[in-house]
Each structure stands twice: as structure tokens, then as C-alpha cells.
Design an enzyme around this catalytic site. Structure first.
Site, PDB file in Angstrom:
ATOM      1  N   ASP A 130       2.210   3.057   3.193  1.00 33.91           N
ATOM      2  CA  ASP A 130       1.336   4.202   2.891  1.00 33.91           C
ATOM      3  C   ASP A 130       2.159   5.423   2.476  1.00 33.91           C
ATOM      4  O   ASP A 130       1.663   6.546   2.521  1.00 33.91           O
ATOM      5  CB  ASP A 130       0.432   4.546   4.073  1.00 33.91           C
ATOM      6  CG  ASP A 130      -0.740   5.458   3.688  1.00 33.91           C
ATOM      7  OD1 ASP A 130      -1.135   5.449   2.506  1.00 33.91           O
ATOM      8  OD2 ASP A 130      -1.236   6.186   4.557  1.00 33.91           O
TER       9      ASP A 130
ATOM     10  N   HIS B 265       0.860  -1.195   0.000  1.00 33.01           N
ATOM     11  CA  HIS B 265       0.000   0.000   0.000  1.00 33.01           C
ATOM     12  C   HIS B 265       0.891   1.238   0.000  1.00 33.01           C
ATOM     13  O   HIS B 265       1.435   1.639   1.031  1.00 33.01           O
ATOM     14  CB  HIS B 265      -0.923   0.041   1.215  1.00 33.01           C
ATOM     15  CG  HIS B 265      -1.918   1.158   1.154  1.00 33.01           C
ATOM     16  ND1 HIS B 265      -3.230   0.971   0.774  1.00 33.01           N
ATOM     17  CD2 HIS B 265      -1.792   2.485   1.384  1.00 33.01           C
ATOM     18  CE1 HIS B 265      -3.862   2.134   0.787  1.00 33.01           C
ATOM     19  NE2 HIS B 265      -3.003   3.079   1.158  1.00 33.01           N
TER      20      HIS B 265
ATOM     21  N   TYR C  31      -7.155  17.677  -1.124  1.00 34.67           N
ATOM     22  CA  TYR C  31      -5.849  18.047  -0.604  1.00 34.67           C
ATOM     23  C   TYR C  31      -4.841  18.069  -1.744  1.00 34.67           C
ATOM     24  O   TYR C  31      -5.062  17.459  -2.797  1.00 34.67           O
ATOM     25  CB  TYR C  31      -5.390  17.079   0.497  1.00 34.67           C
ATOM     26  CG  TYR C  31      -5.141  15.655   0.023  1.00 34.67           C
ATOM     27  CD1 TYR C  31      -3.883  15.239  -0.428  1.00 34.67           C
ATOM     28  CD2 TYR C  31      -6.170  14.709   0.029  1.00 34.67           C
ATOM     29  CE1 TYR C  31      -3.662  13.939  -0.853  1.00 34.67           C
ATOM     30  CE2 TYR C  31      -5.957  13.406  -0.400  1.00 34.67           C
ATOM     31  CZ  TYR C  31      -4.701  13.019  -0.840  1.00 34.67           C
ATOM     32  OH  TYR C  31      -4.496  11.733  -1.266  1.00 34.67           O
TER      33      TYR C  31
END
Length: 289
Positions: free
Chosen positions: A245, A27, A45
Site C-alpha cells: 500500500d 497493491h 486529500y
């Protein structure tokens, strides 16, 4: 519009173990560079440029060799940056695309040929909330024949309400970041117990990622997240994925990616099982190359 800081430029190298050959960051994201791959106009964002060159430096530092790039909402359904990364990986990377109802079978086939193996849906409120469910099911029905999985970014508190949706899934589904359960509420909290119940379904996978999101404190060492990851690994060791991440959008405290690799030894002290999580499980789900 929220501006996102960049990741730590020189993270630590792993120190508690050496990742095995074929270890996968299951991920992670590529953002831009915006000059070549502009961000979506309607994004919530604006991330830093964090392209494939920076990611491959990170992989070398972390001693990882494979990755699954997950399309993030800041690029919307323009998967160009992710597809460029897949092309450069020459079989070492797989992708999870974001698509909408306009993508037909031919479009999905092209994505599949490029190395995409799943599609992602955001349900969390800060990224716009749940998708239109009629369109959701049309998309799921289109991708299932390709052997794709469906990635669900949601809060564990919503799992109970989504039980009928999960029961209908015609393909494997992956729950991001341990369902975003707040570690401060403890392992006995109802949302986490629901997540453990969901993991009895052979279609269900979960990512033991996002410790920096779940922890009550923000900074490491993330000790309060360890029991959650360990419980999920114990419940379904053959359907567990792990990822950094990177480059960490929308976090309270920017983590050191080397520390996140080291955290795996706390999540899973058993080296054989840890290697399964890093190598065999992502190979099974993402069919690299």
C-alpha cells in the site's frame, strides 16, 4: 483538504526471508509528481509526490520485482501517472484503473493494451461513499469481456448488505485490505466471518494488506492482525494477494515497508505457500506483460 505525509524515505530491508524471483507488490500507488501529473481538483486529500522513480528505489530495497499499481482517488479517473509507470516497467507492472461511465470500449481497450487488468471502486465513506450503482454495473459489464477484475474498497461491515451485488459479478473481484476489519473486534466478529464466507466463492480474491490500518494500536508489530491474514490464507490460498500500500495514504502511523514484508512470515510461515502468494497468484490475476 487533508495533507498526507510522505512514506519512510529509507525503509528496512527484509530480514526474515528473501522474496523469490518475480515477487509482486500487488497493491501500491504512484502519486504525481504533481508538476507532471496533477491531482484531481475534487480530491479528498493531497498526497506527497511519490512517483515511479521513488517506487523503483523501494522495490530494489525490498527485493521485489513486480507490482500492481492501483489508481487512487486523489488522481480520479486521470490514470496518466499510473500509465506512465506501466510504460516504464516494460511488462513488470500491471495496473488497476479508475474509470467512469464516459469510458467506452475503445478507451478500455487502450488501457488494456497498456497493461491495465482491473478497475477499482471506492465504497468507504471517507473517500466519498458508494458509487452510483447503475453506472457501476455499466462499467463492470464493459470491462468483463477484457478479462479484467473488479477491485472493491469497502468495509467488511458492508459485505452482508452487498451480498446481492457480489452474486451478480460477471468477473473476479478483489476485496482490498482484508475488508478493513478492525482487529480490536477479534477474529470472531460477524463482518470477518462474512468475509470468510464470501471467500468460498471462486470469483472472490482478497488482499492481506493494510495491517497498519487494521491494528488496534497503530505502530508495529501488528500481531493482532496476524490471525485475520492467516485465516484468509487458510480459506483460499490460491486467491490471496499481498501488497505494501506504498506510499500509505490516510494511515494513523506510517509503516516501515521492510517490516511489512517481514510480516508475511507471520501471516504465512510456509515458504512454498508464501511464494505462491507473492508470485503465482498475482500472475494469475494480472497477466503481466
Amino acid at each position: 483538504m487533508k495533507l498526507i505525509p510522505g512514506p519512510i524515505p529509507t525503509p528496512s530491508a527484509p530480514s526474515t526471508f528473501t522474496p523469490p524471483h518475480g515477487a509482486c507488490d500487488a497493491h501500491c500507488h504512484v502519486f504525481g509528481p504533481a508538476q507532471h501529473f496533477p491531482f484531481a481538483v475534487d480530491r479528498t486529500y493531497t498526497p506527497p509526490d511519490a512517483g515511479i522513480e521513488a517506487f523503483e528505489r523501494l522495490q530494489e530495497r525490498l527485493r521485489l520485482s513486480r507490482a500492481v499499481f492501483v489508481q487512487a482517488s486523489c488522481h480520479g479517473t486521470d490514470n496518466s501517472a499510473m500509465l506512465d509507470a506501466l510504460d516504464r516497467g516494460k511488462g513488470r507492472y500491471a495496473g488497476v484503473a479508475m474509470i467512469n461511465d464516459s469510458f467506452d470500449e475503445a478507451d478500455i481497450s487502450k488501457l488494456h493494451d497498456a497493461g491495465v487488468r482491473g478497475t477499482r471502486f471506492n465504497f468507504v465513506s471517507h473517500l466519498g461513499g458508494a458509487p452510483d450503482m447503475d453506472a457501476f454495473w455499466r462499467i463492470v459489464t464493459r470491462v468483463a469481456p477484457f478479462g479484467w477484475h473488479v477491485v472493491l474498497h469497502l468495509d467488511a461491515a458492508d459485505l452482508q448488505a452487498r451480498a446481492k451485488m457480489l452474486d451478480r459479478m460477471p468477473c473476479p473481484y478483489v476485496i482490498d485490505h482484508m475488508g478493513r476489519v478492525p482487529a480490536s473486534d477479534g477474529i470472531d466478529q460477524e463482518p470477518f466471518q462474512v468475509l470468510l464466507e464470501v471467500m468460498k466463492d471462486d470469483r472472490a480474491w482478497v488482499k492481506v494488506s493494510g495491517a497498519e490500518r487494521l491494528t488496534a494500536d497503530g505502530p508495529p508489530p501488528y500481531d493482532d492482525v496476524v490471525p485475520f491474514a492467516a485465516a484468509l490464507i487458510g480459506a483460499a490460498p490460491d486467491r490471496i494477494l499481498w501488497g505494501t500500500d506504498w506510499p500509505h495514504p490516510n494511515v494513523r502511523h506510517m509503516p516501515d515497508d521492510g517490516h511489512l514484508v517481514d510480516l508475511l512470515t507471520s501471516f504465512c510461515p510456509n515458504a512454498t505457500l508464501r511464494n505462491q502468494i507473492l508470485v503465482a497468484n498475482p500472475e494469475t490475476l494480472s497477466d503481466f506483460g
